[in-house]
Design a protein around this motif. Structure first.
Motif, PDB file in Angstrom:
ATOM      1  N   LYS A   1       0.755  -1.107   0.050  1.00  0.00           N
ATOM      2  CA  LYS A   1       0.173   0.176   0.066  1.00  0.00           C
ATOM      3  C   LYS A   1       0.838   1.316   0.083  1.00  0.00           C
ATOM      4  O   LYS A   1       2.152   1.171   0.250  1.00  0.00           O
ATOM      5  CB  LYS A   1      -0.748  -0.108   1.229  1.00  0.00           C
ATOM      6  N   THR A   2       0.209   2.574  -0.325  1.00  0.00           N
ATOM      7  CA  THR A   2       0.766   3.582  -0.297  1.00  0.00           C
ATOM      8  C   THR A   2       0.013   4.573   0.367  1.00  0.00           C
ATOM      9  O   THR A   2      -1.364   4.567  -0.158  1.00  0.00           O
ATOM     10  CB  THR A   2       1.562   3.998  -1.676  1.00  0.00           C
ATOM     11  N   PRO A   3       0.490   5.620   0.936  1.00  0.00           N
ATOM     12  CA  PRO A   3      -0.521   6.746   1.494  1.00  0.00           C
ATOM     13  C   PRO A   3      -1.201   7.534   0.498  1.00  0.00           C
ATOM     14  O   PRO A   3      -0.619   7.943  -0.765  1.00  0.00           O
ATOM     15  CB  PRO A   3       0.528   7.888   2.246  1.00  0.00           C
ATOM     16  N   TYR A   4      -2.718   7.610   0.564  1.00  0.00           N
ATOM     17  CA  TYR A   4      -3.529   8.300  -0.451  1.00  0.00           C
ATOM     18  C   TYR A   4      -3.379   9.783  -0.578  1.00  0.00           C
ATOM     19  O   TYR A   4      -4.179  10.633   0.119  1.00  0.00           O
ATOM     20  CB  TYR A   4      -4.720   7.894  -0.144  1.00  0.00           C
ATOM     21  N   TYR A   5      -2.319  10.414  -1.391  1.00  0.00           N
ATOM     22  CA  TYR A   5      -2.135  11.981  -1.218  1.00  0.00           C
ATOM     23  C   TYR A   5      -1.534  12.129  -2.712  1.00  0.00           C
ATOM     24  O   TYR A   5      -1.289  11.404  -3.415  1.00  0.00           O
ATOM     25  CB  TYR A   5      -1.436  12.533  -0.115  1.00  0.00           C
ATOM     26  N   GLY A   6      -1.220  13.290  -2.918  1.00  0.00           N
ATOM     27  CA  GLY A   6      -0.578  14.034  -3.918  1.00  0.00           C
ATOM     28  C   GLY A   6      -0.967  13.646  -5.247  1.00  0.00           C
ATOM     29  O   GLY A   6      -2.041  13.534  -5.643  1.00  0.00           O
ATOM     30  N   LEU A   7      -0.135  12.778  -6.248  1.00  0.00           N
ATOM     31  CA  LEU A   7      -0.507  12.410  -7.838  1.00  0.00           C
ATOM     32  C   LEU A   7      -1.574  11.162  -7.620  1.00  0.00           C
ATOM     33  O   LEU A   7      -2.065  10.850  -8.829  1.00  0.00           O
ATOM     34  CB  LEU A   7       0.549  12.233  -8.593  1.00  0.00           C
TER      35      LEU A   7
END
Ligand SMILES: C/C(=C\C(=O)O)CCOP(=O)(O)O
Ligand code: SF4
Length: 375
Positions: free
Chosen positions: A163-169
């Motif tokens: 997973k990855t944090p949901y922000y930016g691009l």
């Protein structure tokens, strides 16, 4: 940042997985992400022993974790078969192989290229966690996939957690352009990116008076990302998301580019980012115009996949005295310290070679580089 019960449990384990979760939570808090989202593919940079050294190697080993999603890795510090020919010493080679074995045990594919998109082509809208700025900007801009400009460590943490944090691009509205760049010269896209990257803020959308090739877009992005904090660009009528947003009112016009590099090259190099099949064939066709072998060191870098797909082309280049190396590049290999002045057509290499390898650089177009090799 919200965490599910399962994600909370990962934090509480107190092992390498918890350390990876802590990295993602810290990132999420810094960038005010509301939650974690699943990713399809992680790409990790910082694979050359030259860049991460003994400490990095020991940290990696201490994590004792496995990747849970498709994970590819960036170039190492040497061609795994021809490292002696590059002038790499046994000690470096041994440590580089130790590092690669750790990545392999964690579950990475030893792709050793900055062009993973030639191996796995992400789809539009697909969420990734990629490091290697040239790959990040290509995935976002040319493919319409979604990744922030990860570091080697945050990409690795995402490879473990999946997973990855949901922000930016990852969020559509954050991908809108903020400045229009009208290009009124027949400028080398690599140098255009190299020059513009440091001169603009925000996300550029370009208007060209010609159609750019996939390789032009790759070079434009690599150059942009090497001098600026740019991880996505758009091109009117050419990139997948250009028409999803308003055209920005802020505009600059580029009608010429000036460079002032000057040194006598003791090596010519191509392949930053690694050459595509089309680029390798272009070099082949240019070399056919010259008789005999090259008269200067001429090193080309590409991925194993492209190399193996075009082995006859590679054989011809080698017969002309060009060395075609895989798995590495001039920027991340200690082999570069043998040279003083490196000639290249890559805006990214012009940026990184002096910074990371301490060599002088000289710019030339692809045609200039091939011609110089015979002088
Ligand atoms: C240092 C580099 C790659 C690596 O260590 O894998 C080259 C530059 O990395 P960027 O992500 O393009 O800054
Ligand atoms: S060749 Fe260029 S783009 Fe590829 S890893 Fe090396 S520095 Fe990065």
């Amino acid at each position: 940042m919200f965490l599910t019960k399962e994600e909370e449990k990962l934090l509480e384990r107190g092992d390498g997985v918890s350390k990876c979760m802590e990295i993602l939570v810290a990132l999420g808090e810094i960038f005010d992400a509301e939650r974690l989202i699943p990713i399809k593919h992680a790409h990790i940079s910082g694979v050359s022993y030259q860049n991460i050294g003994d400490e990095g190697l020991e940290w990696l080993r201490s994590l004792n974790v496995k990747f849970t999603v498709k994970t590819t890795i960036n170039p190492a510090g040497m061609d795994l078969d021809r490292w002696k020919e590059m002038g790499i010493d046994e000690d470096f080679a041994r440590k580089q192989m130790k590092l690669l074995n750790i990545f392999k045990e964690m579950g990475a594919e030893l792709t050793l290229t900055c062009t993973p998109y030639y191996i796995y082509r992400p789809s539009i809208g697909e969420h990734l966690a990629w490091a290697e700025s040239s790959a990040v900007i290509y995935a976002n801009s040319v493919l319409g996939a979604r990744t922030n400009r990860e570091s080697g460590i945050s990409a690795l943490a995402s490879a473990v957690i999946g997973k990855t944090p949901y922000y930016g691009l990852h969020i559509k509205e954050n991908r809108a352009p903020s400045i229009l760049v009208k290009v009124e010269c027949d400028c080398d896209p690599s140098i255009l990116g190299y020059k513009i990257g440091s001169e603009i803020e925000g996300i550029p959308i370009f208007k060209f008076n010609r159609k750019l090739s996939d390789d032009d877009l790759k070079a434009l992005g690599a150059g942009l990302a090497s001098t600026g904090n740019v991880a996505i660009f758009h091109v009117i009528d050419q990139t997948p998301e250009w028409n999803d947003f308003e055209i920005p009112s802020e505009k600059i016009v580029v009608d010429k580019l000036e460079l002032n590099f000057d040194c006598d090259p003791d090596i010519i190099t191509l392949g930053c980012p690694h050459l595509s099949k089309e680029e390798l064939i272009k070099v082949y066709n240019l070399l056919k115009n010259f008789s005999g072998k090259v008269r200067r060191e001429f090193w080309i870098f590409t991925s194993r996949k492209v190399y193996e797909d075009l082995i006859e082309v590679v054989d011809y280049l080698e017969m002309k005295g060009v060395r075609v190396f895989r798995d590495t590049c001039m920027v991340v290999s200690p082999a570069t310290r043998r040279f003083e002045c490196v000639m290249t057509n890559s805006g990214k290499a012009l940026t990184y070679l002096p910074k990371l390898r301490g060599v002088k650089v000289l710019y030339g177009t692809l045609e200039d580089c091939v011609r110089k090799a015979f002088e």
